[in-house]
Design a protein around this motif. Sequence first.
Motif, PDB file in Angstrom:
ATOM      1  N   GLU A  96       0.818  -1.221   0.000  1.00  0.00           N
ATOM      2  CA  GLU A  96       0.000   0.000   0.000  1.00  0.00           C
ATOM      3  C   GLU A  96       0.851   1.270   0.000  1.00  0.00           C
ATOM      4  OE1 GLU A  96      -3.103   0.431  -0.550  1.00  0.00           O
ATOM      5  OE2 GLU A  96      -3.676  -1.683  -0.605  1.00  0.00           O
ATOM      6  N   PRO A  97       1.904   1.375   0.861  1.00  0.00           N
ATOM      7  CA  PRO A  97       2.754   2.571   0.799  1.00  0.00           C
ATOM      8  C   PRO A  97       3.438   2.760  -0.551  1.00  0.00           C
ATOM      9  CG  PRO A  97       3.140   1.387   2.841  1.00  0.00           C
ATOM     10  CD  PRO A  97       2.267   0.512   1.997  1.00  0.00           C
ATOM     11  N   VAL A  98       3.921   1.675  -1.153  1.00  0.00           N
ATOM     12  CA  VAL A  98       4.586   1.787  -2.457  1.00  0.00           C
ATOM     13  C   VAL A  98       3.588   2.154  -3.544  1.00  0.00           C
ATOM     14  CG1 VAL A  98       5.824   0.485  -4.241  1.00  0.00           C
ATOM     15  CG2 VAL A  98       6.477   0.242  -1.831  1.00  0.00           C
ATOM     16  N   LYS A  99       2.403   1.575  -3.475  1.00  0.00           N
ATOM     17  CA  LYS A  99       1.364   1.916  -4.450  1.00  0.00           C
ATOM     18  C   LYS A  99       0.993   3.392  -4.333  1.00  0.00           C
ATOM     19  CE  LYS A  99      -2.853   0.469  -3.815  1.00  0.00           C
ATOM     20  NZ  LYS A  99      -4.051  -0.395  -3.713  1.00  0.00           N
ATOM     21  N   ALA A 100       0.866   3.883  -3.093  1.00  0.00           N
ATOM     22  CA  ALA A 100       0.562   5.297  -2.882  1.00  0.00           C
ATOM     23  C   ALA A 100       1.682   6.180  -3.417  1.00  0.00           C
ATOM     24  CB  ALA A 100       0.333   5.562  -1.395  1.00  0.00           C
ATOM     25  N   PHE A 101       2.915   5.722  -3.278  1.00  0.00           N
ATOM     26  CA  PHE A 101       4.058   6.483  -3.799  1.00  0.00           C
ATOM     27  C   PHE A 101       3.992   6.593  -5.326  1.00  0.00           C
ATOM     28  CE2 PHE A 101       8.302   6.249  -5.728  1.00  0.00           C
ATOM     29  CZ  PHE A 101       8.854   7.444  -5.259  1.00  0.00           C
ATOM     30  N   PHE A 102       3.646   5.491  -5.988  1.00  0.00           N
ATOM     31  CA  PHE A 102       3.585   5.488  -7.449  1.00  0.00           C
ATOM     32  C   PHE A 102       2.482   6.397  -7.988  1.00  0.00           C
ATOM     33  CE2 PHE A 102       5.968   1.341  -7.589  1.00  0.00           C
ATOM     34  CZ  PHE A 102       7.004   1.813  -8.372  1.00  0.00           C
ATOM     35  N   VAL A 103       1.374   6.510  -7.259  1.00  0.00           N
ATOM     36  CA  VAL A 103       0.249   7.300  -7.762  1.00  0.00           C
ATOM     37  C   VAL A 103       0.128   8.635  -7.044  1.00  0.00           C
ATOM     38  CG1 VAL A 103      -1.019   5.261  -8.463  1.00  0.00           C
ATOM     39  CG2 VAL A 103      -1.378   6.182  -6.173  1.00  0.00           C
ATOM     40  N   GLY A 104       1.108   8.968  -6.219  1.00  0.00           N
ATOM     41  CA  GLY A 104       1.076  10.253  -5.538  1.00  0.00           C
ATOM     42  C   GLY A 104       0.014  10.344  -4.466  1.00  0.00           C
ATOM     43  N   GLY A 105      -0.325   9.232  -3.836  1.00  0.00           N
ATOM     44  CA  GLY A 105      -1.296   9.246  -2.760  1.00  0.00           C
ATOM     45  C   GLY A 105      -2.729   9.229  -3.224  1.00  0.00           C
ATOM     46  N   ASP A 110      -8.854   4.966  -7.694  1.00  0.00           N
ATOM     47  CA  ASP A 110      -8.306   5.669  -8.852  1.00  0.00           C
ATOM     48  C   ASP A 110      -7.001   5.063  -9.348  1.00  0.00           C
ATOM     49  OD1 ASP A 110      -9.268   8.764  -7.279  1.00  0.00           O
ATOM     50  OD2 ASP A 110     -10.407   7.512  -8.685  1.00  0.00           O
ATOM     51  N   VAL A 111      -6.545   4.010  -8.722  1.00  0.00           N
ATOM     52  CA  VAL A 111      -5.252   3.425  -9.072  1.00  0.00           C
ATOM     53  C   VAL A 111      -5.416   2.489 -10.260  1.00  0.00           C
ATOM     54  CG1 VAL A 111      -3.342   2.002  -8.257  1.00  0.00           C
ATOM     55  CG2 VAL A 111      -4.467   3.598  -6.697  1.00  0.00           C
ATOM     56  N   SER A 112      -4.556   2.661 -11.255  1.00  0.00           N
ATOM     57  CA  SER A 112      -4.625   1.806 -12.442  1.00  0.00           C
ATOM     58  C   SER A 112      -4.023   0.444 -12.156  1.00  0.00           C
ATOM     59  CB  SER A 112      -3.869   2.460 -13.600  1.00  0.00           C
ATOM     60  OG  SER A 112      -2.484   2.506 -13.326  1.00  0.00           O
ATOM     61  N   LEU A 192      -0.704 -10.067  -5.742  1.00  0.00           N
ATOM     62  CA  LEU A 192      -1.219  -8.868  -5.095  1.00  0.00           C
ATOM     63  C   LEU A 192      -1.991  -7.965  -6.049  1.00  0.00           C
ATOM     64  CD1 LEU A 192       1.549  -7.741  -2.576  1.00  0.00           C
ATOM     65  CD2 LEU A 192      -0.470  -9.140  -2.220  1.00  0.00           C
ATOM     66  N   ALA A 193      -1.454  -7.751  -7.256  1.00  0.00           N
ATOM     67  CA  ALA A 193      -2.134  -6.866  -8.196  1.00  0.00           C
ATOM     68  C   ALA A 193      -3.489  -7.436  -8.608  1.00  0.00           C
ATOM     69  CB  ALA A 193      -1.263  -6.623  -9.422  1.00  0.00           C
ATOM     70  N   SER A 194      -3.529  -8.745  -8.874  1.00  0.00           N
ATOM     71  CA  SER A 194      -4.799  -9.353  -9.268  1.00  0.00           C
ATOM     72  C   SER A 194      -5.789  -9.334  -8.104  1.00  0.00           C
ATOM     73  CB  SER A 194      -4.576 -10.787  -9.762  1.00  0.00           C
ATOM     74  OG  SER A 194      -4.019 -11.592  -8.746  1.00  0.00           O
ATOM     75  N   TYR A 195      -5.303  -9.617  -6.882  1.00  0.00           N
ATOM     76  CA  TYR A 195      -6.176  -9.569  -5.714  1.00  0.00           C
ATOM     77  C   TYR A 195      -6.740  -8.170  -5.520  1.00  0.00           C
ATOM     78  CZ  TYR A 195      -7.506  -9.208  -0.813  1.00  0.00           C
ATOM     79  OH  TYR A 195      -8.189  -8.935   0.349  1.00  0.00           O
ATOM     80  N   ASP A 196      -5.874  -7.172  -5.619  1.00  0.00           N
ATOM     81  CA  ASP A 196      -6.307  -5.787  -5.449  1.00  0.00           C
ATOM     82  C   ASP A 196      -7.321  -5.392  -6.510  1.00  0.00           C
ATOM     83  OD1 ASP A 196      -6.475  -3.271  -4.435  1.00  0.00           O
ATOM     84  OD2 ASP A 196      -4.417  -2.677  -4.870  1.00  0.00           O
TER      85      ASP A 196
END
Length: 218
Positions: A96-105, A110-112, A192-196
């Motif tokens: 989750e922290p890394v995903k937020a970093f990639f999309v700017g929070g 809204d995450v692709s 993780l990506a598929s689960y998300d």
Amino acid sequence: MATASSFTAIFFSSAFAACFAEVCTIPLDTAKVRLQLQRKTQLPAPPTAAAAAGGGMLATIMCIAREEGVAALWKGVVPGLHRQFLYGGLRIGLYEPVKAFFVGGAAVGDVSLLSKILAALTTGVIAIVVANPTDLVKVRLQADGKANTVKRSYSGALNAYATIIRQEGIGALWTGLGPNVARNAIINAAELASYDQFKQLDLVLGFSLFALALQWMW
């Protein structure tokens, strides 16, 4: 955005769940390692080992239990727990922290899918780089004692770490890092990506069905 407390909670819950799974499944993993070594070795195998290899997973498990004792099926469980605690905790806890970093929070909705895959690949790489020494020791302990492999005679996990560093250098703990990174990064991204993504679709579908039900009721 994930907070420090949420990271800690996710890390420890993921780590302990992974450790529980490791204890339950390590006999299968030990049999897998022995079968891989059996098929790759160029040395003649003992008749029982050859029969086990020909019989597959169950025959290998029975052969190990009969010739080395049932406890041998759990060889490598200590470094296995080290691995799952570090790898299982980091790959999920950091997601989750890394995903937020990639999309700017940005909000989760809204995450692709690409950002989710990149985040999972990144956490998979980080986690296995940290956990690779535990993976190496686990495999060596599982293989130790097999008739047609090198007998290293480690007395335990900590002794194995110390012996490898003393005899081969600290860099030896990261032997096989390249393929390990490739394998675990891809697995982590797929899981993780598929689960998300499916979780997000499930929420959208659930909300849509709820809205339709309300519309029908009214």
